[in-house]
Scaffold this motif. Structure first.
Motif, short mmCIF file in Angstrom:
data_model
loop_
_atom_site.label_atom_id
_atom_site.label_comp_id
_atom_site.label_asym_id
_atom_site.label_seq_id
_atom_site.Cartn_x
_atom_site.Cartn_y
_atom_site.Cartn_z
N UNK A 156 -0.36 6.95 -8.94
CA UNK A 156 0.67 6.25 -9.71
C UNK A 156 0.77 6.79 -11.13
N UNK A 157 -0.38 7.02 -11.77
CA UNK A 157 -0.39 7.59 -13.12
C UNK A 157 0.16 9.01 -13.13
N UNK A 158 -0.19 9.78 -12.12
CA UNK A 158 0.31 11.15 -12.03
C UNK A 158 1.83 11.15 -11.88
N UNK A 159 2.34 10.25 -11.05
CA UNK A 159 3.79 10.13 -10.89
C UNK A 159 4.48 9.79 -12.20
N UNK A 160 3.91 8.85 -12.95
CA UNK A 160 4.47 8.48 -14.25
C UNK A 160 4.39 9.67 -15.21
N UNK A 161 3.28 10.39 -15.20
CA UNK A 161 3.11 11.54 -16.10
C UNK A 161 4.13 12.63 -15.79
N UNK A 162 4.38 12.91 -14.52
CA UNK A 162 5.40 13.89 -14.14
C UNK A 162 6.78 13.42 -14.62
N UNK A 163 7.09 12.17 -14.34
CA UNK A 163 8.39 11.61 -14.71
C UNK A 163 8.58 11.66 -16.22
N UNK A 164 7.57 11.22 -16.96
CA UNK A 164 7.69 11.22 -18.41
C UNK A 164 7.77 12.64 -18.97
N UNK A 199 3.06 7.20 -22.03
CA UNK A 199 1.82 7.94 -22.20
C UNK A 199 1.93 8.91 -23.37
N UNK A 200 0.98 8.83 -24.31
CA UNK A 200 0.95 9.75 -25.45
C UNK A 200 0.63 11.15 -24.94
N UNK A 201 0.87 12.17 -25.78
CA UNK A 201 0.67 13.56 -25.38
C UNK A 201 -0.72 13.81 -24.80
N UNK A 202 -1.77 13.32 -25.46
CA UNK A 202 -3.13 13.53 -24.97
C UNK A 202 -3.34 12.88 -23.60
N UNK A 203 -2.78 11.69 -23.43
CA UNK A 203 -2.90 11.00 -22.14
C UNK A 203 -2.16 11.76 -21.05
N UNK A 204 -0.95 12.23 -21.36
CA UNK A 204 -0.20 13.02 -20.38
C UNK A 204 -1.02 14.22 -19.93
N UNK A 205 -1.59 14.93 -20.90
CA UNK A 205 -2.34 16.13 -20.58
C UNK A 205 -3.57 15.81 -19.72
#
Length: 176
Positions: free
Chosen positions: A90-98, A74-80
Motif C-alpha cells: 500500500x505504501x509503495x503504491x502511494x509512493x509511486x502515485x505521489x 510522503x516527504x522526499x526522504x520517505x518517498x525514497x
C-alpha cells in the motif's frame, strides 16, 4: 516491467502493441534514458515520477487530495525510503502515485526545463535537497509545502492527447 540496467518486460507472445503494452515499454524506456542522462544517480522518487510522466498513458487519476486530507503525503526522504526498501504494498503504491504527480507538479510549476535541471544536478552528484534548491531555487521543504497546497486543487484526472517530448539536448548527457 523492470529496469535494472537492462529493460526487462514480460512480453513474450504479445501479438500487438496495445496501449497497456506501450505504457510498460515507454515507462521502462524512460527509466533507461533517465539512468543514462543522470549517470544513474537520480533518486528513486524522481526515476519513477519521470518514467510515469513519460509513459504513453492516456488517463492518469489523481487521488492526492484525499491523501493530503488524511495527512498521508510522503516527504522526499520517505518517498525514497519506501521506493528503495518496498516495505508495504500500500505504501509503495502511494509512493509511486505521489512520485508521478510530484514530477507533474514540478514541471507545471517550474517549467519543462526544470526536469532537465534536476537531471543535470543528479548527474553532478547532488543530493535531493541540493538538486531541488539549485534547480528550482526553493528548498525541498518549500517545494513539498507548495506541492501539498497544490494537491488540494490539482486535477482529479488528466487525459492526455499529447505525448511529452523532451528535445534532444534538453537533458545533459542524453544525446551523448
Amino acid at each position: 516491467g523492470l529496469y535494472d540496467g537492462k529493460s526487462r518486460v514480460p512480453l513474450g507472445g504479445v501479438p500487438a502493441f496495445v496501449p497497456p503494452v506501450v505504457e510498460v515499454m515507454t515507462h521502462e524506456l524512460a527509466h533507461a534514458l533517465l539512468a543514462d542522462a543522470s549517470d544513474d544517480r537520480a533518486p528513486h522518487w524522481f526515476q519513477e515520477g519521470v518514467a510515469q510522466h513519460l509513459e504513453m498513458r492516456r488517463h492518469r487519476p489523481n487521488h492526492l487530495g484525499y491523501h493530503r486530507e488524511k495527512g498521508e503525503l510522503l516527504a522526499f526522504d520517505s518517498l525514497e525510503g519506501i521506493l528503495t526498501e518496498m516495505p508495504d504494498a500500500e505504501l509503495v503504491g502511494l509512493a509511486y502515485h505521489q512520485s508521478a504527480w510530484l514530477v507533474w507538479f514540478i514541471e507545471d510549476r517550474y517549467g519543462r526545463e526544470s526536469i532537465a535541471r534536476l537531471t543535470a544536478a543528479y548527474r553532478a552528484g547532488r543530493t535531493t535537497d541540493e538538486a531541488i534548491l539549485g534547480a528550482l531555487l526553493r528548498s525541498s521543504s518549500q517545494v513539498f509545502a507548495d506541492f501539498a497546497d497544490w494537491c488540494a486543487e490539482a486535477p482529479k484526472m488528466v487525459t492526455r492527447e499529447d505525448i511529452v517530448v523532451y528535445e534532444k539536448g534538453s537533458i545533459p548527457g542524453l544525446d551523448e
